[in-house]
Design a protein around this motif. Structure first.
Motif, PDB file in Angstrom:
ATOM      1  N   UNK A  78       0.810  -1.227   0.000  1.00 22.97           N
ATOM      2  CA  UNK A  78       0.000   0.000   0.000  1.00 22.97           C
ATOM      3  C   UNK A  78       0.842   1.276   0.000  1.00 22.97           C
ATOM      4  N   UNK A  79       1.886   1.388  -0.821  1.00 22.84           N
ATOM      5  CA  UNK A  79       2.728   2.593  -0.763  1.00 22.84           C
ATOM      6  C   UNK A  79       1.953   3.836  -1.198  1.00 22.84           C
ATOM      7  N   UNK A  80       2.142   4.898  -0.440  1.00 24.34           N
ATOM      8  CA  UNK A  80       1.452   6.164  -0.684  1.00 24.34           C
ATOM      9  C   UNK A  80       2.475   7.284  -0.679  1.00 24.34           C
ATOM     10  N   UNK A  81       2.543   8.029  -1.768  1.00 23.92           N
ATOM     11  CA  UNK A  81       3.468   9.162  -1.864  1.00 23.92           C
ATOM     12  C   UNK A  81       2.691  10.436  -1.581  1.00 23.92           C
ATOM     13  N   UNK A  82       3.116  11.155  -0.564  1.00 27.12           N
ATOM     14  CA  UNK A  82       2.430  12.361  -0.110  1.00 27.12           C
ATOM     15  C   UNK A  82       3.352  13.554  -0.286  1.00 27.12           C
ATOM     16  N   UNK A  83       2.815  14.620  -0.886  1.00 26.19           N
ATOM     17  CA  UNK A  83       3.581  15.851  -1.058  1.00 26.19           C
ATOM     18  C   UNK A  83       3.458  16.689   0.208  1.00 26.19           C
ATOM     19  N   UNK A  84       4.599  16.930   0.873  1.00 24.25           N
ATOM     20  CA  UNK A  84       4.588  17.752   2.068  1.00 24.25           C
ATOM     21  C   UNK A  84       4.472  19.231   1.694  1.00 24.25           C
ATOM     22  N   UNK A  85       4.234  20.055   2.695  1.00 25.22           N
ATOM     23  CA  UNK A  85       4.000  21.466   2.430  1.00 25.22           C
ATOM     24  C   UNK A  85       5.226  22.198   1.908  1.00 25.22           C
ATOM     25  N   UNK A  86       6.414  21.636   2.110  1.00 28.88           N
ATOM     26  CA  UNK A  86       7.617  22.263   1.569  1.00 28.88           C
ATOM     27  C   UNK A  86       7.932  21.771   0.164  1.00 28.88           C
ATOM     28  N   UNK A  87       7.069  20.955  -0.410  1.00 27.41           N
ATOM     29  CA  UNK A  87       7.265  20.469  -1.768  1.00 27.41           C
ATOM     30  C   UNK A  87       7.985  19.146  -1.865  1.00 27.41           C
ATOM     31  N   UNK A  88       8.581  18.671  -0.771  1.00 26.44           N
ATOM     32  CA  UNK A  88       9.260  17.376  -0.786  1.00 26.44           C
ATOM     33  C   UNK A  88       8.241  16.261  -0.561  1.00 26.44           C
ATOM     34  N   UNK A  89       8.719  15.025  -0.594  1.00 33.25           N
ATOM     35  CA  UNK A  89       7.825  13.881  -0.559  1.00 33.25           C
ATOM     36  C   UNK A  89       8.099  12.992   0.657  1.00 33.25           C
ATOM     37  N   UNK A  90       7.035  12.336   1.112  1.00 33.21           N
ATOM     38  CA  UNK A  90       7.176  11.296   2.126  1.00 33.21           C
ATOM     39  C   UNK A  90       6.459  10.056   1.614  1.00 33.21           C
ATOM     40  N   UNK A  91       7.072   8.913   1.803  1.00 31.18           N
ATOM     41  CA  UNK A  91       6.504   7.628   1.424  1.00 31.18           C
ATOM     42  C   UNK A  91       5.965   6.943   2.676  1.00 31.18           C
ATOM     43  N   UNK A  92       4.682   6.630   2.670  1.00 29.11           N
ATOM     44  CA  UNK A  92       4.053   5.872   3.744  1.00 29.11           C
ATOM     45  C   UNK A  92       3.637   4.522   3.187  1.00 29.11           C
ATOM     46  N   UNK A  93       3.802   3.466   3.980  1.00 30.81           N
ATOM     47  CA  UNK A  93       3.416   2.132   3.520  1.00 30.81           C
ATOM     48  C   UNK A  93       3.167   1.234   4.715  1.00 30.81           C
ATOM     49  N   UNK A  94       2.461   0.136   4.467  1.00 26.88           N
ATOM     50  CA  UNK A  94       2.251  -0.869   5.506  1.00 26.88           C
ATOM     51  C   UNK A  94       3.475  -1.772   5.578  1.00 26.88           C
ATOM     52  N   UNK A  95       3.981  -1.980   6.789  1.00 24.32           N
ATOM     53  CA  UNK A  95       5.065  -2.935   7.028  1.00 24.32           C
ATOM     54  C   UNK A  95       4.395  -4.284   7.222  1.00 24.32           C
ATOM     55  N   UNK A  96       4.342  -5.098   6.160  1.00 26.92           N
ATOM     56  CA  UNK A  96       3.269  -6.074   6.065  1.00 26.92           C
ATOM     57  C   UNK A  96       3.370  -7.298   6.960  1.00 26.92           C
ATOM     58  N   UNK A  97       4.510  -7.923   7.043  1.00 29.63           N
ATOM     59  CA  UNK A  97       4.602  -9.142   7.849  1.00 29.63           C
ATOM     60  C   UNK A  97       6.039  -9.365   8.272  1.00 29.63           C
ATOM     61  N   UNK A  98       6.227 -10.156   9.304  1.00 29.58           N
ATOM     62  CA  UNK A  98       7.577 -10.360   9.826  1.00 29.58           C
ATOM     63  C   UNK A  98       7.891 -11.829  10.085  1.00 29.58           C
ATOM     64  N   UNK A  99       7.057 -12.746   9.581  1.00 28.18           N
ATOM     65  CA  UNK A  99       7.244 -14.123  10.022  1.00 28.18           C
ATOM     66  C   UNK A  99       8.440 -14.817   9.373  1.00 28.18           C
TER      67      UNK A  99
END
Length: 364
Positions: A98-119
């Motif tokens: 589920x990667x989501x690229x969000x434009x921050x207010x300063x024009x740069x980007x942040x990537x948010x995603x689900x850390x899906x599993x660890x087994x």
């Protein structure tokens, strides 16, 4: 929903102290912590192109990395890097969803995603297909930053909730997304999470910097009375529209399994309300399920037309594509065949500039 951070008519230093006392912030709040409005946050930056973030179509460690595609009209999409991954996480489980690229207010980007599993258990060591894919819930989301969508830095896992999920496990945080909160001068992170009964709601928590959050006591902003998944929010006509899958499926009646819409007049003031019982993608025949999920909704350059890309359940890389010029009506969405899409699992679409696209094409 009450406002999460109460705006007080006091000086900024005193307000910082008040927020700390009310929410037990783990970070020290400075005067410059507040995120000031910009053209990006107000949604008035009319850029020349779009970038699509997704993952590969197989549920494997190798496939669960960032894939990018671009479009100059929002309809014809071209995969970057020959549809191979462009960035692979190096922390957490080592793969994301589920990667989501969000434009921050300063024009740069942040990537948010689900850390899906660890087994780390696999059916096939060659393909790295996991034995219990997604069975290990995490209350953390994956975060990374970029100035150009090419180089990613400052990877970390951000805990967004301390709530209890299904069967006493920690609450999962799926499909993380973000939106700017003009009233509270911060960013709101929202995601789909379960409760102790196994019902999924849309939760929200707040941050200034995507490094720490104010309050791990997350708040529900959408709960129609049944499980929902894959929520995404857009602003249109001065209102906010949420699209999510009705995940409470009744195969006998045809209820559930498809996309519905909800609306909120003012961000931060209350919870979303279901627009109607209409499924966005079923047309006139509301009794015939389509079974799609993870709706990705974005606006075309004409400022009138909205596009929805909804993944067909259990068929990664295949979609139903819809459009409307009346986003306030769930029943107005109609299927279209004019989109050319890459063979990836589409998760989000973000506007970028011509210069940013030129740099991406040069890099890949």
């Amino acid at each position: 929903m009450k406002k999460i951070i109460k705006r007080l008519d006091i000086t900024i230093p005193a307000l910082c102290a008040a927020v700390f006392m009310l929410f037990g912030c783990t970070n020290t709040l400075a005067e410059d912590s507040y995120v000031q409005p910009t053209d990006w946050s107000e949604g008035v930056m009319a850029t020349d192109a779009w970038v699509m973030a997704g993952v590969g179509i197989s549920q494997t460690v190798y496939s669960d990395a960032l894939h990018l595609a671009y479009s100059e009209d929002g309809l014809t999409w071209t995969a970057l890097n020959s549809n191979a991954r462009v960035f692979t996480p190096t922390i957490g489980s080592g793969h994301i969803r589920d990667p989501y690229i969000f434009r921050q207010n300063d024009g740069t980007f942040v990537l948010l995603a689900a850390d899906y599993t660890e087994d780390g258990q696999y059916y096939d060591m060659g393909s790295l297909y996991e034995l219990t894919y997604g069975d290990n819930p995490s209350n953390c989301i994956y975060v990374a930053f970029s100035d150009d969508l090419i180089t990613w830095k400052n990877e970390h896992l951000l805990q967004v909730t301390n709530g209890e999920g299904t069967d006493g496990d920690e609450r999962h945080a799926w499909t993380p997304r973000a939106i700017y909160n003009k009233s509270d001068l911060c960013y709101d992170i929202y995601w789909t999470g379960d409760d102790s009964d196994g019902v999924n709601h849309v939760y929200v928590t707040q941050t200034y910097d995507f490094i720490s959050v104010h309050d791990l006591d997350s708040h529900i902003i959408y709960s129609p009375g049944y499980s929902v998944t894959g929520a995404g929010i857009v602003k249109a006509n001065s209102k906010y529209y949420l699209f999510a899958r009705d995940a409470d499926i009744d195969y006998a009646t045809g209820e559930g399994g498809d996309i519905q819409a909800a609306v909120l007049d003012t961000w931060g003031d209350g919870a979303f309300s279901l627009l109607s019982g209409t499924y966005c993608n079923r047309g006139d025949d509301q009794d015939t399920p389509v079974y799609v999920e993870n709706p990705c909704v974005y606006e075309l350059e004409d400022g009138v037309t909205w596009i929805m890309i909804a993944q067909e359940s259990n068929y990664a890389g295949t979609y139903q594509t819809l459009s409307t010029t009346n986003i306030s009506s769930s029943g107005s969405w109609e299927e279209i065949t004019t989109l050319t899409l890459p063979e990836t699992v589409c998760a989000s679409v973000t506007r970028i500039t011509a210069d940013e696209l030129e740099a991406l094409e040069a890099a890949y």
